[in-house]
Write an enzyme that holds these catalytic residues in place. Structure first.
Site, PDB file in Angstrom:
ATOM      1  N   SER A   1      32.806  67.932  17.368  1.00 21.55           N
ATOM      2  CA  SER A   1      33.645  69.143  17.352  1.00 21.55           C
ATOM      3  C   SER A   1      34.918  69.014  18.180  1.00 21.55           C
ATOM      4  O   SER A   1      35.778  69.906  18.116  1.00 21.55           O
ATOM      5  CB  SER A   1      32.829  70.340  17.853  1.00 21.55           C
ATOM      6  OG  SER A   1      31.777  70.622  16.963  1.00 21.55           O
ATOM      7  N   GLU A  27      45.166  22.855  66.314  1.00 20.33           N
ATOM      8  CA  GLU A  27      45.170  21.833  65.272  1.00 20.33           C
ATOM      9  C   GLU A  27      46.016  20.608  65.596  1.00 20.33           C
ATOM     10  O   GLU A  27      45.753  19.526  65.073  1.00 20.33           O
ATOM     11  CB  GLU A  27      45.659  22.455  63.952  1.00 20.33           C
ATOM     12  CG  GLU A  27      44.753  23.539  63.397  1.00 20.33           C
ATOM     13  CD  GLU A  27      43.387  23.011  63.022  1.00 20.33           C
ATOM     14  OE1 GLU A  27      43.305  21.903  62.459  1.00 20.33           O
ATOM     15  OE2 GLU A  27      42.386  23.693  63.326  1.00 20.33           O
TER      16      GLU A  27
END
Length: 780
Positions: free
Chosen positions: A437, A83
């Protein structure tokens, strides 16, 4: 000639003067680079599981800030060579690089761009917009020069390597190293560093997950530049060129794709604000079991898909259709915008031979359906886009699963539905459903606290009661339509006898039941209707899990929680929670409750679970018309609740009771939780005694009437044997030696209520006598 030269010089001077004025005007309001002295870039927050392993992440920008000294030298050099090779010598801009880029742009007729140094890239990302213009380029250059006057090169490089976007949602080299290679940047090698350094130019284009060939070529470009700069040897270069890129594996396309992560995200926002998520950097220590959670989520999806195919797709109500139609019409989809694993609402155009053809806005697709029952043209279905133009039809059935460490309250599994991307409605906390239940153990616990034992008698008969909720007489019916007359408490719960349970409620009344419900964590106000005995109240799965975890923890309720600790990026503890447990029920009666729930598994409605590799206890639950299927149960450590049904109440399918639609899923999850193979057993509780009971007379068994072991609170067991003789227990309690709890029954053991058989290490018909009863009683 002199006049021409003078004109050129004058023109140049005017240009320089004019450009200087222009540059001054556009740069006079530039931000002060000294602001970066307190720069704190957004970082990802890490969600850790109960073993401190990474579970997921929260971020706006996925970033983990690392100081320059923790970044390997070859990583720095890889980026510099690629870069900005003059980084350590330039003033922030590279004049020759700018001229080269300018000439190329003039030749190509493009905008002034390129030639950016590391300093320029940093200030562009931090201070400027991404527009391509001469004015922005000038601002960028001025800021880069100012940056280099204030900060050292190493500090600039540190900020750059932590700020730069490197694809796949990763900002900075640490996040990228974890994303692509599954390790910290401090542990990556030279070859991997070259891959990362190749990404800034075009993160999407050179993403090794997306374009591995281009990423490989770009890696070689980076290595070539490092070689040219003398950063690596020819041997190192050749070694990395020949070594293919090895990635960590398939990663998630998004990071908010499960219910538990969303619960954590919402908790963090509520407690610390939106900024806590956007800035991040937190370590969030949770109670989740990553492996069990991942398995359970996958198994839930498989189970719901299979179950939907068994029962067929439901007939949708007008409300369902309007909801799906609205979602369908608000989708903007084309073949180019389809996203893998994304879930869409599709409109069916044709149904034929196990295949449907459908449309999603501009997309036409098809998918196989094992059971197309109730599907017709014009209907809507959920589909998931897989890849290569293939789709998968998803079920309408939903589920909720929550697992809790009974001894601490820590939530180990939290699944709020089929998939978070299909519906963000978290059914564990938000869905109130009738438990059927599964509510009964609360009533039976209240009975035990009021002097009942497992062999107390109940009447299982068609008795009429006035139902104030419907303002008419109501006769409770058993699931199979049969009534069994006089039955024991144990049989009534094991067989889930409705009539007997309502009878029990009439005997103990409502207040003891309300008291137990409140103590075990049921927050809903319970109605004073006898239909309460059959689960007519609506509760959430987390409430039911809390209740069963309290039973499984022998009367000690631990508040469910999911965050142990939160630590900020500086290491400060922001929040910490230890288990909050309280003994709310007496241990002896709670131990008898566990034994009652063991009977449900060994001889009752959940007998399928008797094959589990560890002892388990629990209760099935089914509501009218098979609209809700439940199983709530526990092993000695873990409590899990499973609910299956539709969001809009409708029958799952004929026969889809809790034992059929929820229990198998519960068993799979609990088997995986116990995959280590370590045997567990329920603990012995002081103040309880196992007594062999003759199932015919419900008296103490002897050699004439062998029976099964049943747990009693001391002093509540019968003292007469099946022959009517008084049993002398005085010798037993004088003995100091420890007695053995009975062995768990083997798989496929006959129903001991109707066909009692001697168990291993338990008295047979020949040896069950008053003299050796010491061997079959549990010590004090």
């Amino acid at each position: 000639m002199n006049r021409v030269l003078a004109v050129i010089l004058a023109f140049f001077a005017v240009f320089i003067f004019g450009f200087s004025i222009y540059a001054f005007i556009i740069t006079r309001d530039l931000p002060d680079v000294r602001q970066l002295e307190n720069w704190k870039p957004p970082e990802a927050s890490v969600i850790l599981d109960y073993q401190d392993k990474v579970y997921n992440e929260l971020y706006v920008q996925k970033r983990y800030y690392v100081p320059i000294e923790k970044i390997p030298d070859y990583v720095k050099k890889a980026f510099i060579a690629t870069e900005d090779k003059s980084f350590y010598s330039n003033p922030g801009i590279d004049i020759f690089g700018i001229l080269r880029a300018a000439i190329k742009n003039i030749i190509k007729g493009g905008a002034a761009e390129g030639g950016s140094t590391i300093s320029q890239q940093l200030v562009k990302n931090l201070f400027l917009t991404p527009e391509k213009s001469i004015s922005r380029k000038i601002k960028e250059m001025v800021l880069a020069i100012r940056l280099n006057k204030v900060y050292s090169k190493d500090k600039i490089l540190e900020m750059y390597l932590n700020q730069i976007y490197l694809g796949q949602g990763s900002y900075g080299v640490e996040a990228a190293a974890r994303t692509y290679f599954g390790k910290s940047v401090s542990n990556i090698n030279l070859c991997e560093a070259a891959v990362l350094a190749g990404l800034p130019k075009a993160p999407s284009k050179y993403n090794p997950y997306v374009n591995p060939d281009l990423a490989e070529k770009r890696k070689q470009v980076v290595l070539q530049r490092m070689l040219e700069e003398g950063y690596i040897t020819q041997e190192e270069y050749q070694k990395c060129v020949e070594r293919p890129i090895k990635l960590a594996g398939i990663i998630r396309s998004d990071n908010f794709n499960d219910y538990f992560t969303e619960v954590i995200r919402q908790w963090i926002i509520e407690k610390y604000g939106e900024e806590a998520v956007s800035q991040g950097g937190l370590k969030i220590y949770t109670t989740i079991d990553t492996a069990l959670q991942m398995y359970a989520q996958k198994r839930v999806q498989q189970w719901l898909e299979d179950l939907q195919n068994r029962v067929g797709f439901p007939k949708l109500s007008k409300e369902d259709i309007d909801y799906l139609k609205d979602k369908y019409e608000n989708q903007k989809v084309s073949p180019e915008t389809l996203i893998k694993n994304y879930i869409y609402v599709a409109k069916i155009n044709e149904v034929s031979k196990g295949k449907i053809k459908f449309s999603i806005d501009q997309v036409n697709g098809e998918a196989f359906v094992k059971s197309a029952f109730n599907l017709k043209p014009g209907d809507y279905v959920y589909v998931k886009y897989m890849e290569n133009d293939s789709f998968k039809v998803l079920p309408f059935l939903e589920s909720a699963v929550v697992s809790i460490d009974s001894k601490t309250g820590g939530i180990r599994v939290l699944i709020g539905g089929y998939e978070f991307r299909k519906s963000q409605f978290n059914r564990v906390f938000q869905s109130k459903r009738q438990p059927g239940s599964a509510i009964k153990p609360i009533i039976y616990m209240a009975a035990l606290l009021n002097g009942y034992t497992q062999i107390s008698y109940l009447e299982d008969k068609p008795i009429g009661f006035w139902d104030y909720s419907q303002n008419k007489e109501w006769v409770p019916k058993n699931y199979d339509g049969n009534y069994y007359g006089t039955v024991t408490l144990r049989k009534a719960l094991a067989k889930s006898l409705n009539a007997a349970t309502v009878y029990l409620l009439t005997q103990i009344d409502f207040d003891p039941v309300f008291s137990v419900a409140s103590k075990v964590g049921i927050k809903q106000k319970l109605p004073r209707y006898y239909s309460l005995a059959l689960g007519s109240v609506e509760i959430t799965p987390i409430e039911l899990a809390n209740a069963f975890a309290t039973f499984g923890n022998y009367g000690t309720r631990c508040e469910p929680f999911f965050i142990r600790k939160v630590v900020d990026k500086e290491g400060n503890i922001l929040y910490q929670q230890e288990p909050r447990c309280e003994e709310v029920l007496p241990k002896p009666e709670s131990a008898v409750m566990v034994d009652l729930l063991r009977a449900v598994v060994l001889e009752g409605t959940a007998v399928k679970a008797s094959s589990m590799p560890v002892p388990v206890a629990g209760k099935t639950g089914t509501t009218n018309d098979y609209a809700d299927a439940w199983f709530a149960g526990f092993d000695p450590d873990l409590t899990t609740v499973v609910w299956v049904g539709y969001d809009k109440r409708k029958p799952i399918g004929k026969g889809m009771a809790g034992a059929e639609a929820a229990l198998p899923l519960w068993m799979d999850i609990m088997k995986y939780a116990n995959r280590s193979g370590v045997y567990k057993e329920f603990p012995k509780v002081e103040g309880t005694v196992y007594i062999p009971i003759d199932p015919i007379t419900n008296k103490v068994a002897n050699n004439n009437c062998p029976g099964q072991y049943i747990l009693f609170v001391e002093g509540t067991y019968p003292t007469v044997d099946c022959d009517g003789n008084q049993v002398d227990f005085s010798q037993l309690f004088a003995k100091p030696e420890e007695q053995q709890q009975p062995q768990e029954p083997q798989e496929n053991q006959p129903n001991v209520e109707t066909n009692p058989q001697p168990q291993e290490n338990t008295p047979s018909k020949d040896d069950t006598t008053k003299d050796n009863i010491i061997d079959i009683l549990k010590s004090r």
